[in-house]
Design a protein around this motif. Structure first.
Motif, PDB file in Angstrom:
ATOM      1  N   UNK A 391       0.826  -1.200   0.000  1.00 27.38           N
ATOM      2  CA  UNK A 391       0.000   0.000   0.000  1.00 27.38           C
ATOM      3  C   UNK A 391       0.863   1.253   0.000  1.00 27.38           C
ATOM      4  N   UNK A 392       0.320   2.292  -0.582  1.00 28.73           N
ATOM      5  CA  UNK A 392       1.101   3.524  -0.745  1.00 28.73           C
ATOM      6  C   UNK A 392       1.564   4.094   0.588  1.00 28.73           C
ATOM      7  N   UNK A 393       0.814   3.849   1.683  1.00 25.28           N
ATOM      8  CA  UNK A 393       1.233   4.352   2.986  1.00 25.28           C
ATOM      9  C   UNK A 393       2.596   3.793   3.392  1.00 25.28           C
ATOM     10  N   UNK A 394       2.860   2.563   3.011  1.00 26.37           N
ATOM     11  CA  UNK A 394       4.169   1.976   3.310  1.00 26.37           C
ATOM     12  C   UNK A 394       5.282   2.797   2.660  1.00 26.37           C
ATOM     13  N   UNK A 395       5.061   3.192   1.422  1.00 26.98           N
ATOM     14  CA  UNK A 395       6.070   3.962   0.700  1.00 26.98           C
ATOM     15  C   UNK A 395       6.294   5.321   1.350  1.00 26.98           C
ATOM     16  N   UNK A 396       5.200   5.996   1.714  1.00 29.83           N
ATOM     17  CA  UNK A 396       5.326   7.311   2.342  1.00 29.83           C
ATOM     18  C   UNK A 396       6.116   7.213   3.648  1.00 29.83           C
ATOM     19  N   UNK A 397       5.772   6.262   4.481  1.00 32.82           N
ATOM     20  CA  UNK A 397       6.440   6.159   5.771  1.00 32.82           C
ATOM     21  C   UNK A 397       7.885   5.709   5.641  1.00 32.82           C
ATOM     22  N   UNK A 398       8.179   4.909   4.624  1.00 36.75           N
ATOM     23  CA  UNK A 398       9.571   4.534   4.375  1.00 36.75           C
ATOM     24  C   UNK A 398      10.389   5.745   3.928  1.00 36.75           C
ATOM     25  N   UNK A 399       9.770   6.632   3.160  1.00 34.55           N
ATOM     26  CA  UNK A 399      10.446   7.864   2.767  1.00 34.55           C
ATOM     27  C   UNK A 399      10.700   8.735   3.999  1.00 34.55           C
TER      28      UNK A 399
END
Length: 405
Positions: A391-399
């Motif tokens: 999910x896109x939230x994973x990408x945001x939080x990894x950034x």
């Protein structure tokens, strides 16, 4: 495939909670410092690895875009991975256009507020001032009484009207597909007028509460707002967008799908393909049902221009107008709030202390556009897939985690 897993346009707070837990148990650093202890080149390499991992992690995600801007460390980076078109195996380009879906609620709300500044309407105006009886009659039938004349412009913007969502509400099959979504798939060549989506809500769905007494996310609200703007100005919505937002902000590759001629961001390339599980719905004419709720095509660069202009008080005549949009209403879900076309995620409430908040919007095919005030970071992109395990939230939080090392 369970379609109920797909993002409901905005604020899928349970997925934020799950994502944050996932990152914690995998060593996420939740004690931010000033970003940028790594060199920019190293950060860019790590951002590319994060984006590459999106495609590797989930076969359902065929192409993804990401732009990150962090002025504090003089960083601006964007990339595309995977395929823009799986049939032709056209590789994704960082400047490819994509369907922004409900990110368009923030742009539409901004347009409403600009017209409010110009004196065309007031937020506490009842909407019946601006809509015909054909729309208003039976609009909000609850317990045998029509509350439609009580609905205000403000309530449409903040999703506090009580009106049902013609896309998300109603009967669902065993896979979580609503009747309306099935209509879009089974009648792919139908062109939907906004009045028809409103009529659908009136005839097949029921309001949830009296106007102003709760929160319920609803695309119906924004269809009504689009019609109101057209009625009070005598101009088509796509024309208003171009005059008031796209041209002034230099959003040269953003247009209203089905109403504007396409404006390619890269000569010879069209819209990057978008999926609902295995269904490529890029060319379904029934996508026209979005209209004012999110019917825009754009790029990460154009959306970054918009978001930075919003953040830096370069859109409105008075910065109090922006603050009105950031006057948060509780959604009833932990950590999630809604203003006027803008969503807010309070990371502290999810136990991720020190990050602060982010605000912006997300959309159906996991498109996203958020601002992180604490570090003055914008993060914009899409997974071009409504249903996925990643999910896109994973990408945001990894950034976030990368920039806070």
């Amino acid at each position: 495939m369970n379609y109920s897993k797909r993002l409901p346009g905005v604020l899928f707070n349970m997925m934020w909670a799950v994502t944050i837990f996932f990152l914690f148990i995998n060593g996420c650093n939740n004690k931010p410092t000033e970003p940028g202890t790594d060199t920019n080149e190293k950060i860019k390499e790590q951002l590319q690895l994060l984006l590459d991992n999106v495609i590797v992690s989930d076969n359902e995600i065929h192409g993804a875009l990401l732009l990150v801007e962090a002025p504090k460390i003089n960083l601006k980076w964007k990339s595309g991975v995977g395929m823009a078109n799986t049939e032709t195996e056209l590789q994704m380009n960082a400047d490819d256009q994509f369907r922004i879906a409900s990110l368009g609620k923030m742009t539409l709300a901004t347009l409403v507020m600009k017209l409010t500044e110009e004196g065309h309407l007031k937020l506490d105006d009842p909407i019946y001032y601006y809509l015909p009886d054909t729309i208003m009659t039976g609009l909000h039938m609850l317990h045998g009484y029509d509350h439609g004349n009580q609905i205000t412009i403000l309530q449409l913007l903040s999703h506090s009207s009580g009106l049902p969502d013609y896309v998300e509400d109603g009967n669902k099959d065993e896979n979580g597909m609503t009747d309306f979504l099935k209509l879009l798939i089974t009648q792919p060549n139908k062109f939907w007028k906004p009045e028809e989506t409103i009529e659908y809500a009136k005839h097949y769905l029921s309001p949830l509460f009296t106007p102003g007494s709760g929160y319920h996310y609803s695309d119906t609200n924004y269809q009504l707002l689009g019609l109101i703007l057209q009625n009070i100005t005598g101009k088509a919505l796509n024309v208003l967008y171009r005059e008031k937002i796209f041209v002034p902000l230099g959003m040269n590759h953003t247009y209203m799908e089905y109403y504007d001629d396409p404006i390619p961001s890269i000569p010879g390339r069209g819209l990057s393909h978008v999926f609902l599980a295995e269904l490529d719905y890029t060319n379904l004419i029934s996508n026209s049902a979005d209209w004012a709720g999110g019917g825009l095509i754009s790029t990460t660069e154009d959306l970054n221009r918009f978001l930075r202009a919003f953040v830096n008080d370069q859109i409105f005549q008075n910065n109090q107008t922006k603050l009105q949009m950031l006057n948060w209403l509780s959604t009833g879900e932990v950590g999630t709030y809604y203003g006027l076309g803008v969503a807010r995620i309070n990371m502290d409430e999810f136990g991720m202390t020190g990050i602060g908040e982010l605000y912006g919007h997300d959309g159906f095919p996991q498109s996203f556009m958020f601002y992180w005030p604490k570090q003055n970071v914008t993060i914009i992109g899409t997974l071009n897939q409504a249903i996925s395990n990643y999910h896109y939230q994973q990408l945001i939080l990894q950034v976030f985690n990368l920039l806070n090392k």
